[in-house]
Design an enzyme around this catalytic site. Structure first.
Site, mmCIF file in Angstrom:
data_model
loop_
_atom_site.group_PDB
_atom_site.id
_atom_site.type_symbol
_atom_site.label_atom_id
_atom_site.label_comp_id
_atom_site.label_asym_id
_atom_site.label_seq_id
_atom_site.Cartn_x
_atom_site.Cartn_y
_atom_site.Cartn_z
ATOM 1 N N LYS A 10 0.911 -1.251 0.109
ATOM 2 C CA LYS A 10 -0.128 -0.016 0.110
ATOM 3 C C LYS A 10 0.871 1.166 0.061
ATOM 4 C CE LYS A 10 -1.954 -0.883 4.100
ATOM 5 N NZ LYS A 10 -1.506 -2.018 4.562
ATOM 6 N N ARG A 85 -9.523 0.952 9.221
ATOM 7 C CA ARG A 85 -9.105 -0.313 9.238
ATOM 8 C C ARG A 85 -10.161 -1.233 10.177
ATOM 9 N NH1 ARG A 85 -3.370 0.181 8.951
ATOM 10 N NH2 ARG A 85 -2.306 -1.763 9.169
ATOM 11 N N ARG A 124 11.651 -6.881 4.534
ATOM 12 C CA ARG A 124 11.784 -5.766 4.976
ATOM 13 C C ARG A 124 12.361 -5.432 6.212
ATOM 14 N NH1 ARG A 124 6.166 -2.115 5.205
ATOM 15 N NH2 ARG A 124 5.935 -3.277 7.200
ATOM 16 N N ARG A 130 11.747 -2.321 10.987
ATOM 17 C CA ARG A 130 10.635 -1.994 11.838
ATOM 18 C C ARG A 130 10.130 -3.047 12.756
ATOM 19 N NH1 ARG A 130 5.286 -0.500 7.996
ATOM 20 N NH2 ARG A 130 4.181 -1.515 9.574
ATOM 21 N N ARG A 141 -0.783 -9.285 13.165
ATOM 22 C CA ARG A 141 -1.280 -8.210 12.207
ATOM 23 C C ARG A 141 -2.141 -8.810 11.315
ATOM 24 N NH1 ARG A 141 4.433 -5.914 10.694
ATOM 25 N NH2 ARG A 141 3.310 -4.697 9.039
HETATM 26 P P1 ADP Z 1 0.840 -2.197 7.870
HETATM 27 O O1 ADP Z 1 -0.342 -2.416 6.919
HETATM 28 O O2 ADP Z 1 1.962 -3.078 7.207
HETATM 29 O O3 ADP Z 1 0.605 -3.347 9.284
HETATM 30 P P2 ADP Z 1 0.793 0.411 8.918
HETATM 31 O O4 ADP Z 1 1.920 1.323 8.513
HETATM 32 O O5 ADP Z 1 -0.339 0.569 7.970
HETATM 33 O O6 ADP Z 1 1.404 -0.969 8.264
HETATM 34 O O7 ADP Z 1 0.334 0.168 10.226
HETATM 35 C C1 ADP Z 1 1.143 -0.051 11.157
HETATM 36 C C2 ADP Z 1 0.602 0.014 12.523
HETATM 37 O O8 ADP Z 1 0.023 1.046 13.058
HETATM 38 C C3 ADP Z 1 -0.645 -1.209 12.651
HETATM 39 O O9 ADP Z 1 -0.296 -2.586 12.990
HETATM 40 C C4 ADP Z 1 -1.581 -0.521 13.856
HETATM 41 O O10 ADP Z 1 -0.902 -0.872 15.232
HETATM 42 C C5 ADP Z 1 -1.276 0.930 13.770
HETATM 43 N N1 ADP Z 1 -2.226 1.745 12.879
HETATM 44 C C6 ADP Z 1 -2.188 2.014 11.451
HETATM 45 N N2 ADP Z 1 -3.344 2.529 11.123
HETATM 46 C C7 ADP Z 1 -4.320 2.260 12.153
HETATM 47 C C8 ADP Z 1 -5.670 2.457 12.094
HETATM 48 N N3 ADP Z 1 -6.354 3.040 11.125
HETATM 49 N N4 ADP Z 1 -6.389 1.855 13.311
HETATM 50 C C9 ADP Z 1 -5.742 1.214 14.133
HETATM 51 N N5 ADP Z 1 -4.480 1.049 14.296
HETATM 52 C C10 ADP Z 1 -3.549 1.505 13.072
#
Ligand code: ADP
Length: 200
Positions: A10, A85, A124, A130, A141
């Site tokens: 994404k 989400r 990654r 990370r 996740r």
């Molecule tokens: P990925 O899609 O690879 O898990 P992101 O960078 O989108 O990575 O998100 C990393 C973390 O940030 C998530 O695992 C969560 O803990 C938090 N997070 C991000 N966006 C949201 C959201 N909309 N609602 C709740 N937690 C979020």
């Protein structure tokens, strides 16, 4: 809006769309990681949750988006990455957009088999380190994604919105070509004439 499981690319595709469409890339993950790095009160609250691979509470992330969306939407508009989400977040977004008289122009969903997602995230981890890219946290996740996030697509389907599914396997260039083709096919010509679709 760009949608997909962790590791689906994404962020990579969103950055390219930002360049191409001049829309502002709003990534909730990036915003939260910056807060954690800066050690702000918000960062301190969410750091541990993120490292465990869990979602941060809806009200908290909805507030983050509510304060940033109007600014991000100025000009050609905003591309949401990582939000909404959960269905509760999607409902909150619906009402925010309704209040502003705006709407979701397109939803791209990146489809990638789970085995490949895990391989990408582990790779990654070697490059970026990370804290949530360990095998155990990746599994959490993915669980959260299936339990809470997948239902967001159903929410939009029930509204009669078309989801533009894109095969997210292959190189970033290959995926971007498909994203491009999907936008061309899936976004009505009338909408594409707006400045935000310059270049598609
Ligand atoms: P990925 O899609 O690879 O898990 P992101 O960078 O989108 O990575 O998100 C990393 C973390 O940030 C998530 O695992 C969560 O803990 C938090 N997070 C991000 N966006 C949201 C959201 N909309 N609602 C709740 N937690 C979020």
């Amino acid at each position: 809006m760009i949608f997909g499981p962790p590791g689906s690319g994404k962020g990579t595709q969103a950055a390219r769309l930002e360049d191409e469409l001049h829309i502002h890339h709003l990534s909730t993950g990036d915003i939260l990681r910056k807060e954690v790095a800066r050690g702000t009160p918000l960062g301190q609250e969410v750091g541990r949750i993120m490292s465990a691979g869990d979602l941060v509470p809806d009200d908290l992330i909805v507030d983050v988006v509510r304060t940033r969306l109007p600014e991000a939407e100025k000009g050609a508009g905003a591309l949401l990455d990582g939000f909404p989400r959960t269905v509760a977040q999607a409902r909150a977004l619906d009402s925010m957009l309704r209040d502003e008289g705006h709407n979701v122009d397109f939803i791209i969903a990146l489809d990638v088999p789970e085995k490949l997602l895990v391989d990408r995230l582990l790779h990654r981890a070697e490059l970026e380190g990370r804290t949530d890219d360990t095998r155990e946290v990746i599994a959490e996740r993915m669980r959260e994604y299936h339990k809470l996030t997948e239902a967001v697509l159903d929410h939009y389907r029930q509204q009669g919105r078309r989801i533009l599914h894109v095969d997210g396997t292959g190189s970033p260039d290959e995926v971007f070509d498909r994203v491009h083709a999907a936008l061309k096919k899936g976004v009505p010509a009338k909408s594409r004439r707006s400045p935000r679709f310059r270049g598609v």
